[in-house]
Design a protein around this motif. Structure first.
Motif, PDB file in Angstrom:
ATOM      1  N   SER A  92     -15.012 -10.356 -22.179  1.00 55.97           N
ATOM      2  CA  SER A  92     -14.934  -9.910 -20.782  1.00 55.97           C
ATOM      3  C   SER A  92     -15.490  -8.498 -20.696  1.00 55.97           C
ATOM      4  O   SER A  92     -15.559  -7.783 -21.703  1.00 55.97           O
ATOM      5  CB  SER A  92     -13.481  -9.901 -20.321  1.00 55.97           C
ATOM      6  N   PHE A  93     -15.821  -8.103 -19.501  1.00 54.79           N
ATOM      7  CA  PHE A  93     -16.310  -6.742 -19.281  1.00 54.79           C
ATOM      8  C   PHE A  93     -15.271  -5.729 -19.775  1.00 54.79           C
ATOM      9  O   PHE A  93     -15.608  -4.760 -20.460  1.00 54.79           O
ATOM     10  CB  PHE A  93     -16.603  -6.542 -17.790  1.00 54.79           C
ATOM     11  N   SER A  94     -13.993  -5.983 -19.447  1.00 53.63           N
ATOM     12  CA  SER A  94     -12.935  -5.032 -19.839  1.00 53.63           C
ATOM     13  C   SER A  94     -12.875  -4.883 -21.357  1.00 53.63           C
ATOM     14  O   SER A  94     -12.803  -3.763 -21.874  1.00 53.63           O
ATOM     15  CB  SER A  94     -11.567  -5.497 -19.333  1.00 53.63           C
ATOM     16  N   ARG A 137     -17.509  -7.803  -7.531  1.00 55.79           N
ATOM     17  CA  ARG A 137     -16.969  -6.507  -8.005  1.00 55.79           C
ATOM     18  C   ARG A 137     -18.076  -5.605  -8.500  1.00 55.79           C
ATOM     19  O   ARG A 137     -19.054  -6.057  -9.093  1.00 55.79           O
ATOM     20  CB  ARG A 137     -16.018  -6.731  -9.198  1.00 55.79           C
ATOM     21  N   ARG A 139     -18.637  -3.112 -11.350  1.00 58.59           N
ATOM     22  CA  ARG A 139     -17.984  -2.854 -12.623  1.00 58.59           C
ATOM     23  C   ARG A 139     -18.323  -1.451 -13.110  1.00 58.59           C
ATOM     24  O   ARG A 139     -19.486  -1.044 -13.087  1.00 58.59           O
ATOM     25  CB  ARG A 139     -18.405  -3.883 -13.681  1.00 58.59           C
ATOM     26  N   GLU A 149     -21.006  -7.847 -10.102  1.00 57.83           N
ATOM     27  CA  GLU A 149     -20.771  -9.233 -10.537  1.00 57.83           C
ATOM     28  C   GLU A 149     -20.243 -10.065  -9.381  1.00 57.83           C
ATOM     29  O   GLU A 149     -19.271  -9.663  -8.734  1.00 57.83           O
ATOM     30  CB  GLU A 149     -19.706  -9.262 -11.637  1.00 57.83           C
ATOM     31  N   SER A 170      -7.767  -7.551 -15.505  1.00 59.32           N
ATOM     32  CA  SER A 170      -8.947  -8.261 -16.003  1.00 59.32           C
ATOM     33  C   SER A 170      -8.846  -9.740 -15.606  1.00 59.32           C
ATOM     34  O   SER A 170      -7.802 -10.372 -15.763  1.00 59.32           O
ATOM     35  CB  SER A 170      -8.991  -8.114 -17.533  1.00 59.32           C
ATOM     36  N   LEU A 171      -9.945 -10.272 -15.107  1.00 54.44           N
ATOM     37  CA  LEU A 171      -9.975 -11.675 -14.677  1.00 54.44           C
ATOM     38  C   LEU A 171      -9.697 -12.615 -15.846  1.00 54.44           C
ATOM     39  O   LEU A 171      -8.890 -13.550 -15.737  1.00 54.44           O
ATOM     40  CB  LEU A 171     -11.355 -11.983 -14.078  1.00 54.44           C
ATOM     41  N   TYR A 172     -10.331 -12.351 -16.983  1.00 51.97           N
ATOM     42  CA  TYR A 172     -10.150 -13.237 -18.136  1.00 51.97           C
ATOM     43  C   TYR A 172      -8.713 -13.153 -18.670  1.00 51.97           C
ATOM     44  O   TYR A 172      -8.141 -14.151 -19.084  1.00 51.97           O
ATOM     45  CB  TYR A 172     -11.150 -12.878 -19.249  1.00 51.97           C
ATOM     46  N   ILE A 214     -28.050 -11.720 -14.741  1.00 51.68           N
ATOM     47  CA  ILE A 214     -27.388 -12.617 -15.697  1.00 51.68           C
ATOM     48  C   ILE A 214     -26.644 -13.716 -14.948  1.00 51.68           C
ATOM     49  O   ILE A 214     -25.940 -13.432 -13.973  1.00 51.68           O
ATOM     50  CB  ILE A 214     -26.366 -11.831 -16.553  1.00 51.68           C
ATOM     51  N   ARG A 216     -23.908 -16.736 -15.731  1.00 54.88           N
ATOM     52  CA  ARG A 216     -23.030 -17.251 -16.784  1.00 54.88           C
ATOM     53  C   ARG A 216     -22.128 -18.346 -16.220  1.00 54.88           C
ATOM     54  O   ARG A 216     -21.530 -18.165 -15.157  1.00 54.88           O
ATOM     55  CB  ARG A 216     -22.156 -16.114 -17.342  1.00 54.88           C
ATOM     56  N   GLU A 227     -15.713 -20.721 -14.381  1.00 59.03           N
ATOM     57  CA  GLU A 227     -16.252 -19.611 -13.575  1.00 59.03           C
ATOM     58  C   GLU A 227     -17.777 -19.645 -13.638  1.00 59.03           C
ATOM     59  O   GLU A 227     -18.357 -19.787 -14.710  1.00 59.03           O
ATOM     60  CB  GLU A 227     -15.784 -18.258 -14.145  1.00 59.03           C
ATOM     61  N   VAL A 229     -20.857 -17.078 -12.625  1.00 56.48           N
ATOM     62  CA  VAL A 229     -21.042 -15.687 -12.189  1.00 56.48           C
ATOM     63  C   VAL A 229     -22.522 -15.322 -12.199  1.00 56.48           C
ATOM     64  O   VAL A 229     -23.286 -15.760 -13.057  1.00 56.48           O
ATOM     65  CB  VAL A 229     -20.218 -14.712 -13.086  1.00 56.48           C
ATOM     66  N   SER A 231     -24.625 -11.813 -12.168  1.00 58.60           N
ATOM     67  CA  SER A 231     -24.394 -10.378 -12.325  1.00 58.60           C
ATOM     68  C   SER A 231     -25.700  -9.623 -12.342  1.00 58.60           C
ATOM     69  O   SER A 231     -26.689 -10.096 -12.893  1.00 58.60           O
ATOM     70  CB  SER A 231     -23.701 -10.088 -13.653  1.00 58.60           C
ATOM     71  N   TYR A 233     -26.955  -6.231 -13.805  1.00 53.95           N
ATOM     72  CA  TYR A 233     -26.640  -5.112 -14.694  1.00 53.95           C
ATOM     73  C   TYR A 233     -27.735  -4.073 -14.623  1.00 53.95           C
ATOM     74  O   TYR A 233     -28.922  -4.424 -14.511  1.00 53.95           O
ATOM     75  CB  TYR A 233     -26.514  -5.617 -16.146  1.00 53.95           C
TER      76      TYR A 233
HETATM   77  C1  16G Z   1     -18.018 -10.403 -17.948  1.00 55.47           C
HETATM   78  C2  16G Z   1     -18.634 -11.709 -17.462  1.00 55.47           C
HETATM   79  C3  16G Z   1     -18.077 -12.181 -16.163  1.00 55.47           C
HETATM   80  C4  16G Z   1     -16.577 -12.145 -16.138  1.00 55.47           C
HETATM   81  C5  16G Z   1     -16.082 -10.792 -16.549  1.00 55.47           C
HETATM   82  C6  16G Z   1     -14.580 -10.779 -16.663  1.00 55.47           C
HETATM   83  C7  16G Z   1     -21.020 -11.340 -18.087  1.00 55.47           C
HETATM   84  C8  16G Z   1     -22.410 -11.437 -17.670  1.00 55.47           C
HETATM   85  N1  16G Z   1     -20.064 -11.640 -17.227  1.00 55.47           N
HETATM   86  O1  16G Z   1     -18.494  -9.318 -17.254  1.00 55.47           O
HETATM   87  O2  16G Z   1     -18.482 -13.515 -15.995  1.00 55.47           O
HETATM   88  O3  16G Z   1     -16.105 -12.425 -14.839  1.00 55.47           O
HETATM   89  O4  16G Z   1     -16.605 -10.428 -17.824  1.00 55.47           O
HETATM   90  O5  16G Z   1     -14.244  -9.437 -16.845  1.00 55.47           O
HETATM   91  O6  16G Z   1     -20.777 -10.996 -19.200  1.00 55.47           O
HETATM   92  P1  16G Z   1     -12.787  -8.893 -16.702  1.00 55.47           P
HETATM   93  O7  16G Z   1     -11.918  -9.805 -17.523  1.00 55.47           O
HETATM   94  O8  16G Z   1     -12.863  -7.508 -17.203  1.00 55.47           O
HETATM   95  O9  16G Z   1     -12.422  -8.970 -15.244  1.00 55.47           O
END
Ligand code: 16G
Length: 246
Positions: A92-94, A137, A139, A149, A170-172, A214, A216, A227, A229, A231, A233
């Motif tokens: 994830s981005f986080s 969002r 980021r 994204e 974090s979404l994930y 991107i 995904r 999901e 997405v 994005s 960047y």
């Molecule tokens: C990454 C993912 C994105 C996902 C995000 C969750 C790419 C291109 N995209 O940025 O699909 O929604 O992570 O991030 O890598 P989060 O858990 O920090 O919210």
């Protein structure tokens, strides 16, 4: 016919030495991004060089994207180290930012519940009239904008986590901890894309015109798409890295 000269040239020329020295100073942030270099005369004194030699070194550094000149104002540093993003792992981005010792952040730009429509329905393997959450969002890494994204996921399956996620979770992590969704793999493509003016402005630099675009599609452990997405960047701040084996 192309002319080639394969003879070793010996010691680098004076302007090349100077260029390498300036390049090193910029890369080591003695002259950080955005800073104005000392005047030509000061640099000549400091580096013990003639104006002609210095100008040649600076002109090559301009061509290579390290410096830019503003008429009447001076020569500024345009080099910024790019964040290297490995491609082999689903993260994830986080997590990516924390691994680098940076603080992840988000600004919610849009959240809507809409019918999936043909295009998104096909990706998420649902019907076109099923409701999805469209979630956009900005980021941030250490408060600096990095990407925009736009995610789509099933409303029925994910609406309960939206309060936490809009509050910065974090979404994930929310998918895993609150919904028990185990993300297993993703299909991802990367191409160059264009930025609209509002996007460039959100990303902190209206002069940006291109981005890494991107797409995904992420699947859970049952092979169901979770999901989708798209994005954008910052191409000036990111590079992607992949290790190849034969
Ligand atoms: C990454 C993912 C994105 C996902 C995000 C969750 C790419 C291109 N995209 O940025 O699909 O929604 O992570 O991030 O890598 P989060 O858990 O920090 O919210």
């Amino acid at each position: 016919m192309m002319e080639t000269n394969m003879k070793p040239t010996g010691k680098p020329l004076k302007y090349q030495q100077l260029k390498q020295q300036l390049q090193r100073q910029i890369e080591e942030k003695q002259y950080p991004y955005g800073q104005c270099l000392p005047t030509e005369r000061e640099l000549c004194d400091m580096l013990d060089a003639s104006r002609m030699t210095l100008r040649k070194a600076i002109s090559e550094l301009e061509d290579e994207g390290y410096l830019y000149r503003v008429q009447g104002k001076g020569t500024f540093v345009s080099y910024q180290e790019k964040l290297e993003q490995p491609l082999a792992k689903l993260t994830s981005f986080s997590d990516d930012m924390r691994l680098r010792g940076m603080k992840p952040g988000s600004r919610i730009l849009l959240m809507e519940v809409i019918p999936a429509g043909e295009r998104i329905a096909k990706k998420l393997n649902i019907t076109a009239d099923e409701q999805v959450i469209m979630f956009r969002r900005l980021r941030l890494a250490d408060d600096e904008p990095m990407a925009i994204e736009t995610s789509y996921f099933s409303y029925d399956r994910c609406h309960s986590i939206m309060e936490g996620v809009t509050n910065g979770m974090s979404l994930y992590t929310a998918m895993r901890d609150e919904l028990g969704i185990v993300l297993r793999r993703a299909e991802q493509s990367i191409e160059t894309g264009l930025l609209q003016l509002w996007e460039a402005s959100m990303l902190g630099n209206e002069a940006l015109t291109n981005c890494m675009f991107i797409k995904r599609l992420t699947f859970d452990e049952n092979g169901d798409p979770i999901e989708y997405v798209e994005s954008k960047y910052r191409a000036d701040r990111y590079k992607f890295f992949v290790e190849l084996y034969c």
